[in-house]
Write an enzyme that holds these catalytic residues in place. Structure first.
Site, mmCIF file in Angstrom:
data_model
loop_
_atom_site.group_PDB
_atom_site.id
_atom_site.type_symbol
_atom_site.label_atom_id
_atom_site.label_comp_id
_atom_site.label_asym_id
_atom_site.label_seq_id
_atom_site.Cartn_x
_atom_site.Cartn_y
_atom_site.Cartn_z
ATOM 1 N N PRO A 1 30.721 0.976 50.563
ATOM 2 C CA PRO A 1 29.437 1.028 49.850
ATOM 3 C C PRO A 1 29.081 2.371 49.223
ATOM 4 C CG PRO A 1 29.073 1.144 52.204
ATOM 5 C CD PRO A 1 30.553 0.947 52.007
ATOM 6 N N CYS A 2 29.778 2.749 48.159
ATOM 7 C CA CYS A 2 29.465 4.006 47.479
ATOM 8 C C CYS A 2 28.091 3.945 46.808
ATOM 9 C CB CYS A 2 30.554 4.370 46.477
ATOM 10 S SG CYS A 2 30.943 3.087 45.283
#
Length: 165
Positions: A128-129
């Site tokens: 989850p950047c």
């Protein structure tokens, strides 16, 4: 010998996502326009790992899943892999600043390098950047666009302040 990568496309709240996998691992997730091969893909995925990735992503977008449990194969530098692993520790519905992630990795001066590594993340959403923000909640960069980052964070119940630019 290079392993063959099977690709499939799923429709999501952020548009089509192309998912690629070899026989045993998920290799990439690409937003619409990031993967030239997406338009030539037809039919349901054949590989079990790719079918499972599609299922988990679909459940994430329905709000039924907050984490992913998939075998991943990430190509990158050792530093990039450290950043990507650390991104995976940011919980659903939470954000962390570039600087804080750099501190967690042992050097608060690496905030810019953390951002560059996040930008090269081959598995967005799964890693989850989009949960990485600037100080004060500023959205910062996001390869497929800041508006998509805002949609993903909103899906997780995070509503960063509106900003221009």
């Amino acid at each position: 010998m290079k392993q063959q990568v099977e690709r499939t496309v799923i429709d999501t709240i952020v548009g089509p996502l192309t998912i690629g996998a070899d026989k045993t691992h998920i290799r990439f997730v690409a937003f619409s326009g990031e993967d030239d091969a997406e338009r030539s893909i037809t039919g349901a995925p054949v590989s079990p790992v790719l079918r499972e990735a599609c299922s988990q992503l679909e459940h994430y977008f329905k709000g039924d899943r907050r984490t992913f449990d998939l075998p991943l194969r990430m190509a990158g530098t050792e530093f990039q892999k450290r950043v990507w692993l650390a991104l995976g520790e940011i919980e659903f519905g939470h954000v962390l600043s570039y600087g804080e992630l750099a501190r967690r990795l042992g050097n608060p001066h690496l905030a810019r390098a953390v951002g560059q590594a996040a930008n090269k993340n081959p598995l967005p959403i799964i890693i989850p950047c989009h949960r990485l923000v600037g100080s004060g909640g500023w959205l910062g960069g996001f390869a497929p666009g800041v508006e998509l980052k805002r949609v993903l964070l909103g899906h997780e119940g995070v509503h960063p302040p509106h900003q221009n630019g």
